[in-house]
Design a protein around this motif. Sequence first.
Motif, PDB file in Angstrom:
ATOM      1  N   ILE A 117      -1.377 -39.211 -58.828  1.00 17.70           N
ATOM      2  CA  ILE A 117      -0.367 -38.508 -58.035  1.00 17.70           C
ATOM      3  C   ILE A 117      -0.248 -39.156 -56.665  1.00 17.70           C
ATOM      4  O   ILE A 117       0.856 -39.438 -56.168  1.00 17.70           O
ATOM      5  N   ALA A 118      -1.388 -39.416 -56.029  1.00 19.28           N
ATOM      6  CA  ALA A 118      -1.375 -40.014 -54.692  1.00 19.28           C
ATOM      7  C   ALA A 118      -0.724 -41.394 -54.704  1.00 19.28           C
ATOM      8  O   ALA A 118       0.051 -41.742 -53.797  1.00 19.28           O
ATOM      9  N   ILE A 119      -1.037 -42.192 -55.722  1.00 13.88           N
ATOM     10  CA  ILE A 119      -0.446 -43.527 -55.814  1.00 13.88           C
ATOM     11  C   ILE A 119       1.068 -43.430 -55.936  1.00 13.88           C
ATOM     12  O   ILE A 119       1.816 -44.181 -55.276  1.00 13.88           O
ATOM     13  N   GLN A 120       1.536 -42.501 -56.753  1.00 17.71           N
ATOM     14  CA  GLN A 120       2.992 -42.343 -56.908  1.00 17.71           C
ATOM     15  C   GLN A 120       3.647 -41.849 -55.615  1.00 17.71           C
ATOM     16  O   GLN A 120       4.816 -42.139 -55.360  1.00 17.71           O
ATOM     17  N   LEU A 121       2.908 -41.111 -54.799  1.00 16.89           N
ATOM     18  CA  LEU A 121       3.452 -40.676 -53.515  1.00 16.89           C
ATOM     19  C   LEU A 121       3.675 -41.850 -52.567  1.00 16.89           C
ATOM     20  O   LEU A 121       4.581 -41.817 -51.722  1.00 16.89           O
ATOM     21  N   LEU A 122       2.848 -42.890 -52.706  1.00 13.91           N
ATOM     22  CA  LEU A 122       2.894 -44.011 -51.762  1.00 13.91           C
ATOM     23  C   LEU A 122       3.638 -45.231 -52.284  1.00 13.91           C
ATOM     24  O   LEU A 122       4.134 -46.037 -51.480  1.00 13.91           O
ATOM     25  N   VAL A 123       3.707 -45.393 -53.607  1.00 11.14           N
ATOM     26  CA  VAL A 123       4.249 -46.622 -54.184  1.00 11.14           C
ATOM     27  C   VAL A 123       5.369 -46.288 -55.171  1.00 11.14           C
ATOM     28  O   VAL A 123       5.117 -45.690 -56.223  1.00 11.14           O
ATOM     29  N   PRO A 124       6.600 -46.691 -54.883  1.00 14.14           N
ATOM     30  CA  PRO A 124       7.690 -46.458 -55.833  1.00 14.14           C
ATOM     31  C   PRO A 124       7.525 -47.324 -57.083  1.00 14.14           C
ATOM     32  O   PRO A 124       6.823 -48.346 -57.066  1.00 14.14           O
ATOM     33  N   PRO A 125       8.163 -46.964 -58.184  1.00 15.68           N
ATOM     34  CA  PRO A 125       8.104 -47.782 -59.400  1.00 15.68           C
ATOM     35  C   PRO A 125       8.559 -49.213 -59.120  1.00 15.68           C
ATOM     36  O   PRO A 125       9.508 -49.456 -58.367  1.00 15.68           O
ATOM     37  N   GLY A 126       7.862 -50.161 -59.728  1.00 17.79           N
ATOM     38  CA  GLY A 126       8.206 -51.568 -59.581  1.00 17.79           C
ATOM     39  C   GLY A 126       7.664 -52.220 -58.330  1.00 17.79           C
ATOM     40  O   GLY A 126       7.896 -53.414 -58.096  1.00 17.79           O
ATOM     41  N   GLU A 127       6.918 -51.450 -57.516  1.00 19.07           N
ATOM     42  CA  GLU A 127       6.338 -52.020 -56.302  1.00 19.07           C
ATOM     43  C   GLU A 127       4.823 -51.992 -56.419  1.00 19.07           C
ATOM     44  O   GLU A 127       4.288 -51.643 -57.458  1.00 19.07           O
ATOM     45  N   GLU A 128       4.099 -52.369 -55.372  1.00 16.36           N
ATOM     46  CA  GLU A 128       2.731 -52.831 -55.566  1.00 16.36           C
ATOM     47  C   GLU A 128       1.686 -52.035 -54.794  1.00 16.36           C
ATOM     48  O   GLU A 128       1.867 -51.679 -53.629  1.00 16.36           O
ATOM     49  N   LEU A 129       0.555 -51.828 -55.501  1.00 18.22           N
ATOM     50  CA  LEU A 129      -0.667 -51.287 -54.911  1.00 18.22           C
ATOM     51  C   LEU A 129      -1.727 -52.383 -54.918  1.00 18.22           C
ATOM     52  O   LEU A 129      -1.919 -53.062 -55.929  1.00 18.22           O
TER      53      LEU A 129
ATOM     54  N   ARG B  16      -5.712 -50.356 -39.357  1.00  9.55           N
ATOM     55  CA  ARG B  16      -4.904 -51.204 -38.476  1.00  9.55           C
ATOM     56  C   ARG B  16      -4.085 -52.199 -39.281  1.00  9.55           C
ATOM     57  O   ARG B  16      -2.899 -52.421 -39.003  1.00  9.55           O
ATOM     58  N   VAL B  17      -4.713 -52.792 -40.309  1.00  9.08           N
ATOM     59  CA  VAL B  17      -4.008 -53.741 -41.174  1.00  9.08           C
ATOM     60  C   VAL B  17      -2.820 -53.050 -41.850  1.00  9.08           C
ATOM     61  O   VAL B  17      -1.711 -53.592 -41.894  1.00  9.08           O
ATOM     62  N   ALA B  18      -3.052 -51.853 -42.384  1.00 10.89           N
ATOM     63  CA  ALA B  18      -1.973 -51.127 -43.053  1.00 10.89           C
ATOM     64  C   ALA B  18      -0.857 -50.774 -42.074  1.00 10.89           C
ATOM     65  O   ALA B  18       0.340 -50.909 -42.394  1.00 10.89           O
ATOM     66  N   ASP B  19      -1.215 -50.342 -40.878  1.00  8.05           N
ATOM     67  CA  ASP B  19      -0.197 -49.998 -39.887  1.00  8.05           C
ATOM     68  C   ASP B  19       0.619 -51.213 -39.476  1.00  8.05           C
ATOM     69  O   ASP B  19       1.854 -51.134 -39.329  1.00  8.05           O
ATOM     70  N   ASP B  20      -0.043 -52.346 -39.282  1.00  7.72           N
ATOM     71  CA  ASP B  20       0.667 -53.568 -38.898  1.00  7.72           C
ATOM     72  C   ASP B  20       1.678 -53.980 -39.965  1.00  7.72           C
ATOM     73  O   ASP B  20       2.742 -54.523 -39.653  1.00  7.72           O
ATOM     74  N   ALA B  21       1.323 -53.724 -41.238  1.00  8.46           N
ATOM     75  CA  ALA B  21       2.205 -54.110 -42.341  1.00  8.46           C
ATOM     76  C   ALA B  21       3.192 -52.996 -42.715  1.00  8.46           C
ATOM     77  O   ALA B  21       4.082 -53.224 -43.541  1.00  8.46           O
ATOM     78  N   GLY B  22       3.024 -51.821 -42.133  1.00 16.85           N
ATOM     79  CA  GLY B  22       3.909 -50.710 -42.463  1.00 16.85           C
ATOM     80  C   GLY B  22       3.729 -50.179 -43.873  1.00 16.85           C
ATOM     81  O   GLY B  22       4.699 -49.779 -44.523  1.00 16.85           O
ATOM     82  N   ILE B  23       2.475 -50.181 -44.358  1.00 15.09           N
ATOM     83  CA  ILE B  23       2.208 -49.712 -45.723  1.00 15.09           C
ATOM     84  C   ILE B  23       1.225 -48.542 -45.686  1.00 15.09           C
ATOM     85  O   ILE B  23       0.615 -48.244 -44.660  1.00 15.09           O
ATOM     86  N   GLY B  24       1.076 -47.868 -46.834  1.00 12.58           N
ATOM     87  CA  GLY B  24       0.216 -46.707 -46.930  1.00 12.58           C
ATOM     88  C   GLY B  24      -1.228 -47.066 -47.247  1.00 12.58           C
ATOM     89  O   GLY B  24      -1.537 -48.181 -47.698  1.00 12.58           O
ATOM     90  N   LEU B  25      -2.123 -46.088 -47.041  1.00 18.15           N
ATOM     91  CA  LEU B  25      -3.540 -46.268 -47.328  1.00 18.15           C
ATOM     92  C   LEU B  25      -4.055 -45.025 -48.045  1.00 18.15           C
ATOM     93  O   LEU B  25      -3.921 -43.904 -47.540  1.00 18.15           O
ATOM     94  N   HIS B  26      -4.596 -45.241 -49.239  1.00 10.43           N
ATOM     95  CA  HIS B  26      -5.130 -44.152 -50.063  1.00 10.43           C
ATOM     96  C   HIS B  26      -6.630 -44.302 -50.210  1.00 10.43           C
ATOM     97  O   HIS B  26      -7.151 -45.413 -50.360  1.00 10.43           O
ATOM     98  N   CYS B  27      -7.330 -43.172 -50.201  1.00  7.77           N
ATOM     99  CA  CYS B  27      -8.769 -43.155 -50.460  1.00  7.77           C
ATOM    100  C   CYS B  27      -9.061 -42.385 -51.732  1.00  7.77           C
ATOM    101  O   CYS B  27      -8.736 -41.194 -51.836  1.00  7.77           O
ATOM    102  N   ASP B  28      -9.640 -43.077 -52.707  1.00  7.08           N
ATOM    103  CA  ASP B  28     -10.225 -42.407 -53.861  1.00  7.08           C
ATOM    104  C   ASP B  28     -11.580 -41.881 -53.392  1.00  7.08           C
ATOM    105  O   ASP B  28     -12.577 -42.598 -53.389  1.00  7.08           O
TER     106      ASP B  28
END
Length: 364
Positions: free
Chosen positions: A89-101, A181-193
């Motif tokens: 569920i969390a991955i789908q919240l952050l990554v649209p279909p066809g894009e990358e985790l 910081r890396v995620a913020d610089d790239a404008g991407i999400g960060l998930h913790c399992d």
Amino acid sequence: MADDPVSRLVPFGAGNAPPTPGPDRPVDLRSDTVTRPTPGMRAAIAGAEVGDDVYAEDPTVNALEAEVAALFGHEAALFAPTGSMANQIAIQLLVPPGEELLCDADAHVVTYETGAAAAIGGVSTRTWSPVGADLDPEVVAAMIRPDGYHTVPTRAVAVEQTHNRGGGGVIPLGTLRELRRVADDAGIGLHCDGARIWHAHIADGVPLTSYGELFDTLSVCLSKGLGAPVGSLVLGSTERITRARTIRKRMGGGMRQVGVLAVAGRYALRHHVQRLAEDHVRAARLADALVPFGVLANPVRTNIVPLDLSKCGFDAPGLATAARQRGVLVSVLGPRTARLVTHHDLDDADVDRAIEVLTAIFRS
């Protein structure tokens, strides 16, 4: 350990002792998922106040969600039946279909969740070489792909705390902050399992809010070390958790009078978090006893003792068979890789018995 709200809920008390083992019960070191509800937890389950959770009307579920969200400093949470569902569920919240985790090659989300990111979420995954808890944020930064001609853009990074296949290792808070910081610089999400994030909290004394503030989404597990029979939660913003409820329903996770399960999680939060330190001590005792045989894969930090059998005379299935014949259950992770996990249903006598059996096998 640093002060944290979970330590103030209700003190560790009577009624949370593990079920009394029978004389013929094996010492089960395969996983902390084998724990059973304690007498106190069973009593709480019997008395749970319930309602229809699909209508968001189960008061016990609602209380659990609010409680766990507050512990990590997030706006909202959603109860899910399994950790795998919570992660997906969390991955789908952050990554649209066809894009990358991005994640490491040993991460639970790509190793033990049956390809769900691709099969259910349409999510592409790319991994860095597995290093357990010793990840390098700069390696991750170099892998991030921006939007561009025919590329698959990176939308999120996932990490695991503690790291299962990394032997229960704990990612240092400073490393996680650098990754943020890396995620913020790239404008991407960060998930913790965060299936075993409670273990990291106890081992390093890091407040749960300090973990929570670093991640856009978290999944946290109430079974495993905490000993509830089932259940995980997805944490995030109110907007994300509203979307998460729809995704959970789509995945078959709409539940009805599920307060009978949520109350076990609330009981575990009150009674079983601080006692995780006992599991860490018992795992360290196991590890110390096995040091002379050269089979430890890496130092033991929490409740997992990883074994690398490449330099001894056993393969992992052979070790597991020999141990089972003597009443000790061991998890096989690969031809030469095994794992021992301490948990709520084991006491010091069980660890003594396991040490006796395993050292005798390695001496043979």
